[in-house]
Design a protein around this motif. Structure first.
Motif, PDB file in Angstrom:
ATOM      1  N   TYR A  30       0.823  -1.206   0.000  1.00 17.67           N
ATOM      2  CA  TYR A  30       0.000   0.000   0.000  1.00 17.67           C
ATOM      3  C   TYR A  30       0.860   1.261   0.000  1.00 17.67           C
ATOM      4  O   TYR A  30       0.454   2.285  -0.556  1.00 17.67           O
ATOM      5  CB  TYR A  30      -0.978  -0.024   1.176  1.00 17.67           C
ATOM      6  N   LEU A  31       2.039   1.209   0.589  1.00 20.74           N
ATOM      7  CA  LEU A  31       2.969   2.334   0.471  1.00 20.74           C
ATOM      8  C   LEU A  31       3.368   2.521  -0.994  1.00 20.74           C
ATOM      9  O   LEU A  31       3.426   3.653  -1.490  1.00 20.74           O
ATOM     10  CB  LEU A  31       4.208   2.110   1.354  1.00 20.74           C
ATOM     11  N   ASP A  32       3.619   1.406  -1.709  1.00 18.14           N
ATOM     12  CA  ASP A  32       3.918   1.474  -3.142  1.00 18.14           C
ATOM     13  C   ASP A  32       2.736   2.059  -3.909  1.00 18.14           C
ATOM     14  O   ASP A  32       2.912   2.882  -4.816  1.00 18.14           O
ATOM     15  CB  ASP A  32       4.253   0.085  -3.698  1.00 18.14           C
ATOM     16  N   VAL A  34       0.423   4.138  -2.793  1.00 11.41           N
ATOM     17  CA  VAL A  34       0.317   5.578  -2.515  1.00 11.41           C
ATOM     18  C   VAL A  34       1.381   6.345  -3.301  1.00 11.41           C
ATOM     19  O   VAL A  34       1.107   7.407  -3.869  1.00 11.41           O
ATOM     20  CB  VAL A  34       0.425   5.846  -0.995  1.00 11.41           C
ATOM     21  N   ARG A  35       2.597   5.817  -3.356  1.00 15.48           N
ATOM     22  CA  ARG A  35       3.666   6.454  -4.145  1.00 15.48           C
ATOM     23  C   ARG A  35       3.264   6.547  -5.615  1.00 15.48           C
ATOM     24  O   ARG A  35       3.428   7.588  -6.249  1.00 15.48           O
ATOM     25  CB  ARG A  35       4.966   5.660  -4.015  1.00 15.48           C
ATOM     26  N   GLU A  36       2.744   5.444  -6.145  1.00 13.13           N
ATOM     27  CA  GLU A  36       2.320   5.416  -7.548  1.00 13.13           C
ATOM     28  C   GLU A  36       1.211   6.431  -7.803  1.00 13.13           C
ATOM     29  O   GLU A  36       1.216   7.143  -8.805  1.00 13.13           O
ATOM     30  CB  GLU A  36       1.847   4.004  -7.909  1.00 13.13           C
ATOM     31  N   CYS A  37       0.249   6.512  -6.892  1.00 11.10           N
ATOM     32  CA  CYS A  37      -0.840   7.486  -7.035  1.00 11.10           C
ATOM     33  C   CYS A  37      -0.300   8.913  -6.995  1.00 11.10           C
ATOM     34  O   CYS A  37      -0.744   9.777  -7.750  1.00 11.10           O
ATOM     35  CB  CYS A  37      -1.892   7.284  -5.950  1.00 11.10           C
ATOM     36  N   GLY A  38       0.668   9.159  -6.116  1.00 12.57           N
ATOM     37  CA  GLY A  38       1.271  10.490  -6.031  1.00 12.57           C
ATOM     38  C   GLY A  38       2.008  10.862  -7.305  1.00 12.57           C
ATOM     39  O   GLY A  38       1.965  12.014  -7.749  1.00 12.57           O
ATOM     40  N   ARG A  39       2.692   9.890  -7.901  1.00 12.73           N
ATOM     41  CA  ARG A  39       3.450  10.141  -9.133  1.00 12.73           C
ATOM     42  C   ARG A  39       2.548  10.341 -10.333  1.00 12.73           C
ATOM     43  O   ARG A  39       2.806  11.187 -11.179  1.00 12.73           O
ATOM     44  CB  ARG A  39       4.378   8.958  -9.423  1.00 12.73           C
ATOM     45  N   THR A  40       1.490   9.534 -10.428  1.00  7.32           N
ATOM     46  CA  THR A  40       0.671   9.510 -11.639  1.00  7.32           C
ATOM     47  C   THR A  40      -0.644  10.273 -11.513  1.00  7.32           C
ATOM     48  O   THR A  40      -1.304  10.519 -12.522  1.00  7.32           O
ATOM     49  CB  THR A  40       0.338   8.058 -12.033  1.00  7.32           C
ATOM     50  N   LEU A  81       2.558   6.452   7.790  1.00  8.94           N
ATOM     51  CA  LEU A  81       1.898   7.374   6.883  1.00  8.94           C
ATOM     52  C   LEU A  81       0.407   7.418   7.210  1.00  8.94           C
ATOM     53  O   LEU A  81      -0.250   6.384   7.315  1.00  8.94           O
ATOM     54  CB  LEU A  81       2.102   6.915   5.436  1.00  8.94           C
TER      55      LEU A  81
END
Length: 191
Positions: A30-32, A34-40, A81
């Motif tokens: 889920y950390l991955d 959230v990172r992906e959502c933040g990037r894209t 987070l």
């Protein structure tokens, strides 16, 4: 025609359109996400867990869920987070697959948007219930424009969010496509 997919974050709670959920995120999958959502700028889906754990395994989520947008984030004092999610569109999952890291990805169909329809006279008392609930909670929506307080869908979602209902009941309300049927069900639940 391309197939639309949405990563899922199954929870032991129901996120409703326009509603919020606060989450503590600590699992790598889920950390991955959230990172992906933040990037894209992508979103993900929140579904009620029907069977299985919220962490550490693969859960069986309900087929109807709500698109989640990250509204705010912070680090808690324990370093985890913290996210505040806002519910957007409803969806129906057709098929799911699980990535190697345990993240579930669903092929989805978006549910139709709620029609903008006025509250019917037989449900007028529910508008007063929503106003009182929001005023008692000091919610900024208490001062929302009068137009919102005449929107059958908005009233139904706010009641489903604020009333002390079981997750199973909230899920059944989420699965109803007709806002008037949703209000009728809520009216039957209020004594």
């Amino acid at each position: 025609m391309s197939i639309e997919t949405l990563p899922l974050f199954p929870l032991h709670t129901v996120l409703l359109p326009g509603g919020t959920v606060d989450l503590r995120v600590f699992e790598a999958r889920y950390l991955d996400l959230v990172r992906e959502c933040g990037r894209t700028g992508r979103t993900f889906g929140v579904c009620l867990i029907l069977d299985g754990p919220e962490s550490g395994g693969v859960a069986s989520p309900a087929a109807v869920g709500t698109e989640a947008r990250i509204e705010d984030f912070d680090l808690a004092s324990d370093g985890l987070l913290m996210l505040r999610l806002r519910g957007a569109r409803r969806f129906r999952a057709r098929r799911m697959r699980v990535r190697d890291n345990g993240l579930q990805i669903a092929e989805i169909d978006w549910c139709d948007s709620d029609p903008e329809e006025p509250v019917r006279p037989e449900h007028a008392a529910l508008v007063d219930v929503v106003r009182r609930l929001l005023e008692r909670a000091g919610d900024p929506d208490a001062g929302a424009p009068g137009r919102q307080f005449n929107d059958a869908a908005w009233i139904g979602w706010r009641l489903a969010e604020r009333l002390p209902l079981s997750d199973a009941t909230r899920q059944s309300l989420l699965q109803l496509d007709d806002p008037h049927a949703r209000l009728q069900r809520l009216l039957s639940l209020i004594d």
